[in-house]
Design an enzyme around this catalytic site. Structure first.
Site, PDB file in Angstrom:
ATOM      1  N   VAL A  10      32.172 -74.196 -10.332  1.00  0.00           N
ATOM      2  CA  VAL A  10      32.026 -72.840 -10.885  1.00  0.00           C
ATOM      3  C   VAL A  10      33.375 -72.135 -10.847  1.00  0.00           C
ATOM      4  O   VAL A  10      34.028 -72.090  -9.798  1.00  0.00           O
ATOM      5  CB  VAL A  10      31.006 -71.995 -10.078  1.00  0.00           C
ATOM      6  CG1 VAL A  10      30.871 -70.594 -10.674  1.00  0.00           C
ATOM      7  CG2 VAL A  10      29.654 -72.672 -10.010  1.00  0.00           C
ATOM      8  N   LYS A  30      26.485 -72.952 -14.420  1.00  0.00           N
ATOM      9  CA  LYS A  30      27.278 -72.264 -13.389  1.00  0.00           C
ATOM     10  C   LYS A  30      26.497 -71.073 -12.827  1.00  0.00           C
ATOM     11  O   LYS A  30      26.547 -70.789 -11.627  1.00  0.00           O
ATOM     12  CB  LYS A  30      28.618 -71.815 -13.983  1.00  0.00           C
ATOM     13  CG  LYS A  30      29.508 -73.013 -14.334  1.00  0.00           C
ATOM     14  CD  LYS A  30      30.664 -72.608 -15.225  1.00  0.00           C
ATOM     15  CE  LYS A  30      31.583 -73.774 -15.541  1.00  0.00           C
ATOM     16  NZ  LYS A  30      32.547 -73.471 -16.604  1.00  0.00           N
ATOM     17  N   GLU A  57      33.070 -76.692  -4.901  1.00  0.00           N
ATOM     18  CA  GLU A  57      33.771 -75.455  -5.273  1.00  0.00           C
ATOM     19  C   GLU A  57      34.208 -75.445  -6.739  1.00  0.00           C
ATOM     20  O   GLU A  57      34.094 -74.435  -7.438  1.00  0.00           O
ATOM     21  CB  GLU A  57      35.016 -75.299  -4.369  1.00  0.00           C
ATOM     22  CG  GLU A  57      35.863 -74.092  -4.659  1.00  0.00           C
ATOM     23  CD  GLU A  57      35.112 -72.799  -4.394  1.00  0.00           C
ATOM     24  OE1 GLU A  57      34.885 -72.477  -3.238  1.00  0.00           O
ATOM     25  OE2 GLU A  57      34.746 -72.104  -5.376  1.00  0.00           O
ATOM     26  N   ILE A  63      38.922 -70.727  -9.147  1.00  0.00           N
ATOM     27  CA  ILE A  63      38.605 -69.505  -8.381  1.00  0.00           C
ATOM     28  C   ILE A  63      37.772 -69.887  -7.152  1.00  0.00           C
ATOM     29  O   ILE A  63      36.726 -70.518  -7.305  1.00  0.00           O
ATOM     30  CB  ILE A  63      37.805 -68.496  -9.240  1.00  0.00           C
ATOM     31  CG1 ILE A  63      38.549 -68.174 -10.535  1.00  0.00           C
ATOM     32  CG2 ILE A  63      37.502 -67.231  -8.451  1.00  0.00           C
ATOM     33  CD1 ILE A  63      37.725 -67.355 -11.530  1.00  0.00           C
ATOM     34  N   THR A  68      41.156 -85.910 -16.757  1.00  0.00           N
ATOM     35  CA  THR A  68      41.907 -84.658 -16.595  1.00  0.00           C
ATOM     36  C   THR A  68      41.860 -84.151 -15.155  1.00  0.00           C
ATOM     37  O   THR A  68      42.894 -83.947 -14.514  1.00  0.00           O
ATOM     38  CB  THR A  68      41.329 -83.587 -17.554  1.00  0.00           C
ATOM     39  OG1 THR A  68      41.334 -84.129 -18.864  1.00  0.00           O
ATOM     40  CG2 THR A  68      42.159 -82.322 -17.524  1.00  0.00           C
ATOM     41  N   ASP A 115      26.901 -74.462 -20.512  1.00  0.00           N
ATOM     42  CA  ASP A 115      27.831 -74.625 -19.389  1.00  0.00           C
ATOM     43  C   ASP A 115      27.776 -73.382 -18.483  1.00  0.00           C
ATOM     44  O   ASP A 115      27.653 -73.499 -17.258  1.00  0.00           O
ATOM     45  CB  ASP A 115      29.249 -74.831 -19.953  1.00  0.00           C
ATOM     46  CG  ASP A 115      30.301 -74.910 -18.872  1.00  0.00           C
ATOM     47  OD1 ASP A 115      30.448 -75.973 -18.263  1.00  0.00           O
ATOM     48  OD2 ASP A 115      30.981 -73.893 -18.623  1.00  0.00           O
TER      49      ASP A 115
END
Ligand code: HSE
Length: 402
Positions: free
Chosen positions: A127, A200, A124, A131, A11, A196
């Site tokens: 997390v 993060k 980047e 964003i 993906t 998860d």
């Protein structure tokens, strides 16, 4: 011209290739040069795919090619991703990744190796999906004394909680629906148990401290115990329920936690719905800033990987500092952290609740819940709350309030 390999054509990896194709002019302009996708590493073949000729099955082809400048690792999981990245960095090949599991477990080591070999390790996309929160912390907010970061960091759980809230459907039914639509994994534990979001949170806490916060040290609770009754009470209180990753700095270190929280509807985090993520950062001079966007999904996550790729190419032959090292950060005892708590107990135990938590507890009523009552405590430390809560003879559940 820089030459790049993408590891993993799933993906996110196919998203990275798509961003490089669709936005090739913009990418070239911001990188200051052309970027050529030389290899895609995957176990599978992709006959008929536009990039089928770039697919290779052996990492050695990539690692032994002196033309490769950057590797984008989008395979996920700890191994073989860790070994591949480590070997690349040791050869001076920069790496960018969306792999939060790997960054949370080995980030500081990979940053150190990158530094030693004058190349970069950027993450980047690990997390908040698309964003740009890590770059913001590492650059725009580096001069701030940041004392708290609070975020909705998991899209799947935010989707489930949004559906439970808006459509009044129970957790198990929404989870199944989310799985059928492909939003939630068939093995959903990493999301619904908060693991998860915990990884993060550990990455954010590490960047905030400039040291290493292990995800194993973060108290973590998921959303599996949240019920329709909780949402009925939340409605009476003018609140919503969100899974938050929280980092608060104090004099002796940090509190860190992943837990469902009741959030007043006037708080912007309460308005973050579906698979969106949002992160509120508080700096001593800046005050609050909030970063909002798609926390998961192919294109958004891939866009963040490509942002790292461009940064690396712009700073070719040098190391990009990411304020992360392997010194363990000082974590405070969460027992001293103070909140208001929302508590549900059997209707027969109101006197007991008042005796333990004080006569001024705020009673919460809901016309949709029977045989029990709920109340909100004054501000109380985690430690004191838990001591009292275990003394309640017929406690049903509790939630923290933001
Ligand atoms: N499972 C993750 C989520 C994917 O739902 O947010 C993005 O990290």
């Amino acid at each position: 011209m820089s030459k790049v390999a993408v590891l993993g054509y799933g993906t996110v990896g196919s998203g990275v290739v798509e961003v490089l194709d669709v936005n090739s002019a913009e990418v070239e302009e911001s990188a200051g040069e052309k970027i050529e996708l030389k290899y895609i590493l995957d176990l599978r073949d992709f006959p008929g795919d536009k990039h089928q000729d770039q697919v290779v099955h052996d990492i050695e082809v990539i690692l032994n090619d002196p033309e490769i400048d950057v590797i984008c690792e989008t395979m996920g999981g700890l191994e073989p991703a860790f070994t591949f990245e480590k070997r690349a960095l040791e050869k001076g090949i920069s790496v960018c990744t969306s792999n939060k599991e790997l960054v949370a477990a080995h980030g500081p080591e990979l940053v150190r190796i990158a530094k030693e070999h004058n190349c970069s390790f950027l993450f980047e996309a690990s997390v908040g999906g698309g964003i740009p929160i890590l770059r913001t912390l590492n650059t725009s907010l580096r001069h701030e004394k940041i004392d708290s970061i609070t975020g909705i960091l998991n899209g799947t759980t935010n989707y489930i909680l949004t559906k439970m809230d808006k459509d009044k459907i129970g957790f198990a039914t929404v989870l199944k629906e989310a799985q059928d639509k492909g939003y939630a994994e068939r093995k959903p534990e990493a999301d619904i148990e908060g693991y998860d979001a915990c990884r993060k949170t550990a990455i954010l806490a590490s960047l905030l401290s400039g040291q290493y916060v292990s995800y194993e040290d973060i108290e973590t609770e998921g959303i599996t115990k949240i019920t329709q009754q909780d949402f009925a009470y939340a409605k009476s209180l003018g609140m919503s329920i969100k899974l938050l990753g929280m980092i608060k700095k104090n004099n002796s270190g940090f509190f860190t936690m992943v837990s469902p929280f009741l959030i007043p509807l006037e708080n912007p985090l309460a308005l973050v719905n579906e698979v969106f993520n949002a992160i509120v950062v508080h700096g001593n001079m800046l005050g609050n800033t909030m970063y909002y966007g798609k926390g998961a999904g192919k294109e958004a996550t891939a866009s963040a990987v490509v942002a790292d790729l461009i940064d690396i190419i712009v700073h070719k032959k040098s190391h990009i500092d990411v304020n992360l090292n392997d010194i363990p950060a000082e974590l405070s005892d969460n027992g001293n952290y103070v909140h208001r708590f929302f508590v549900r107990v059997d209707e027969s135990t109101e006197d007991e609740a008042r005796e333990l938590f004080g006569s001024n507890i705020e009673i919460v009523e809901s016309s949709e819940v029977f045989g029990e009552f709920a109340f909100v405590t004054d501000l109380i430390s985690e430690k004191d709350f838990k001591t009292k809560y275990t003394k309640l003879s017929k406690a049903k559940a509790f939630l923290r309030e933001l």
